[in-house]
Scaffold this motif. Structure first.
Motif, short mmCIF file in Angstrom:
data_model
loop_
_atom_site.label_atom_id
_atom_site.label_comp_id
_atom_site.label_asym_id
_atom_site.label_seq_id
_atom_site.Cartn_x
_atom_site.Cartn_y
_atom_site.Cartn_z
N UNK A 218 1.95 -3.02 -6.20
CA UNK A 218 1.54 -1.92 -5.32
C UNK A 218 0.16 -1.39 -5.69
N UNK A 219 -0.56 -0.97 -4.66
CA UNK A 219 -1.78 -0.19 -4.83
C UNK A 219 -1.48 1.21 -4.30
N UNK A 220 -1.68 2.20 -5.15
CA UNK A 220 -1.42 3.59 -4.79
C UNK A 220 -2.71 4.22 -4.28
N UNK B 155 1.15 -5.71 6.62
CA UNK B 155 0.93 -5.12 5.31
C UNK B 155 2.05 -4.12 5.04
N UNK B 156 2.77 -4.27 3.94
CA UNK B 156 3.81 -3.28 3.63
C UNK B 156 3.19 -1.95 3.23
N UNK B 157 3.48 -0.91 3.99
CA UNK B 157 2.92 0.42 3.76
C UNK B 157 4.06 1.40 3.53
N UNK B 158 3.97 2.14 2.44
CA UNK B 158 5.03 3.07 2.06
C UNK B 158 4.43 4.43 1.76
N UNK B 159 5.29 5.42 1.57
CA UNK B 159 4.88 6.78 1.30
C UNK B 159 5.64 7.31 0.10
N UNK B 160 4.94 8.00 -0.79
CA UNK B 160 5.57 8.68 -1.91
C UNK B 160 4.87 10.00 -2.16
N UNK B 161 5.62 11.00 -2.62
CA UNK B 161 5.08 12.33 -2.89
C UNK B 161 5.06 12.63 -4.38
N UNK B 162 4.08 13.40 -4.79
CA UNK B 162 4.03 13.85 -6.18
C UNK B 162 5.13 14.87 -6.44
N UNK B 163 5.35 15.77 -5.48
CA UNK B 163 6.39 16.79 -5.61
C UNK B 163 6.73 17.35 -4.24
N UNK B 164 7.78 18.15 -4.19
CA UNK B 164 8.18 18.98 -3.06
C UNK B 164 8.80 18.24 -1.88
N UNK B 165 8.41 17.01 -1.61
CA UNK B 165 8.97 16.27 -0.48
C UNK B 165 9.52 14.93 -0.93
N UNK C 199 0.87 -1.17 0.00
CA UNK C 199 0.00 0.00 0.00
C UNK C 199 0.91 1.22 0.00
N UNK C 200 0.79 2.02 -1.04
CA UNK C 200 1.63 3.22 -1.14
C UNK C 200 0.74 4.44 -0.97
N UNK C 201 0.94 5.15 0.13
CA UNK C 201 0.24 6.41 0.34
C UNK C 201 0.86 7.46 -0.57
N UNK C 202 0.03 8.16 -1.32
CA UNK C 202 0.54 9.18 -2.25
C UNK C 202 0.10 10.55 -1.75
N UNK C 203 1.06 11.30 -1.23
CA UNK C 203 0.80 12.66 -0.76
C UNK C 203 1.21 13.66 -1.84
N UNK C 204 0.59 14.82 -1.81
CA UNK C 204 0.95 15.84 -2.80
C UNK C 204 2.35 16.36 -2.55
N UNK C 205 2.67 16.65 -1.30
CA UNK C 205 3.91 17.32 -0.95
C UNK C 205 3.65 18.78 -0.61
N UNK C 206 4.44 19.32 0.31
CA UNK C 206 4.22 20.69 0.78
C UNK C 206 5.53 21.27 1.29
N UNK C 207 5.65 22.59 1.20
CA UNK C 207 6.80 23.27 1.79
C UNK C 207 6.65 23.45 3.29
N UNK C 208 5.46 23.20 3.80
CA UNK C 208 5.23 23.28 5.24
C UNK C 208 5.77 22.01 5.89
N UNK C 209 6.76 22.11 6.77
CA UNK C 209 7.34 20.89 7.35
C UNK C 209 6.35 20.06 8.16
#
Length: 262
Positions: free
Chosen positions: A83-85, A57-67, A27-37
């Motif tokens: 993977x399921x995004x 369950x293997x859980x990962x994180x990926x960003x579209x941009x910025x992070x 399971x890949x969580x897809x975040x947009x990404x942000x300049x806010x820490x």
């Protein structure tokens, strides 16, 4: 569903003969990404809650941009695991329809994209809970209801499907609260939050809360909250309903027929 589906094949249970059960698709969580820490800390906390709900369950994180990690790097590091995004986005729009599926189609592993988190009753549950945390009264008489309303503040998109989804979320939240809930946007769509607030005031709704329809803190969320004439809820973050909704979208996608990205 055909037996050739890489995701469904990898999620089969062990046979009664005791053969080793293959690892489930990641399971890949897809975040947009942000300049806010704070945004990165928030999505990491949500990822930790999802992992706690589904050990193994293997859980990962990926960003579209910025992070970092970027989604492309996360997919490249899966080592062949399908993977399921699951987009951490609350309505349809360009990222859900174009960006993320394109990244899935070019990934070095079999990957497919789940729907956005909203609209869904669990999203309305999380929005309601954040309002209660911000000071929304758990009970309200008829007199108070006649002067009370909510602006559901979302990022906004030029895609009309995004506004359709946000309106549906607003209706789900209104059914919980028993007061009008008006969608409004930080950018790219109308009405803007100040416009929605003025329209509600003209209708005699002077006690108006801003419900933050954002996954994580950021510039848009802060700008919308600052407009509130009464209370403003925090972004949805790692609320337990959000974690449950992420897993629901994952399971929902696994149950769907496999369609090749080509």
């Amino acid at each position: 569903m055909t037996a050739s589906s890489p995701l469904r094949t990898s999620s089969r249970r062990a046979s009664p003969l005791g053969r080793r059960r293959p690892a489930p698709p990641a399971l890949v969580l897809v975040a947009h990404g942000s300049r806010d820490p704070r945004a990165l800390d928030t999505v990491r906390a949500l990822m930790a809650r999802v992992r706690a709900l589904r050990p193994g369950l293997p859980v990962h994180l990926g960003h579209i941009e910025l992070n970092e990690p970027l989604l492309t790097d996360t997919l490249a590091a899966l080592g062949g695991t399908p993977a399921v995004l699951v987009p951490l986005l609350l309505a349809r729009g360009y990222h859900v329809k174009e960006d993320i599926p394109r990244m899935a189609a070019t990934a070095p592993v079999p990957a497919r994209t789940a729907g956005p988190l909203g609209p869904h009753p669990l999203l309305a549950e999380a929005l309601h809970a954040r309002l209660l945390e911000a000071g929304w009264p758990p009970a309200m008489d008829d007199t108070a209801r006649r002067s009370t309303a909510v602006v559901l503040a979302a990022a906004g998109s030029r895609d009309p499907d995004s506004a359709t989804d946000t309106r549906r979320t607003a209706r789900l939240l209104a059914a919980r609260l028993g007061v009008p809930v008006v969608p409004a946007y930080a950018s790219a769509a109308t009405p803007a939050v100040p416009t929605a607030l003025r329209a509600l005031a003209a209708r005699g709704r002077h006690r108006v809360a801003v419900a933050s329809c954002f996954t994580a803190p950021g510039r848009f969320a802060a700008q919308c909250a600052a407009r509130s004439p009464w209370i403003a809820s925090a972004p949805l973050g790692d609320h337990e309903a959000m974690a449950g909704l992420v897993l629901h979208r994952y399971e929902q996608n696994l149950a769907a027929p496999w369609r090749s990205a080509a």
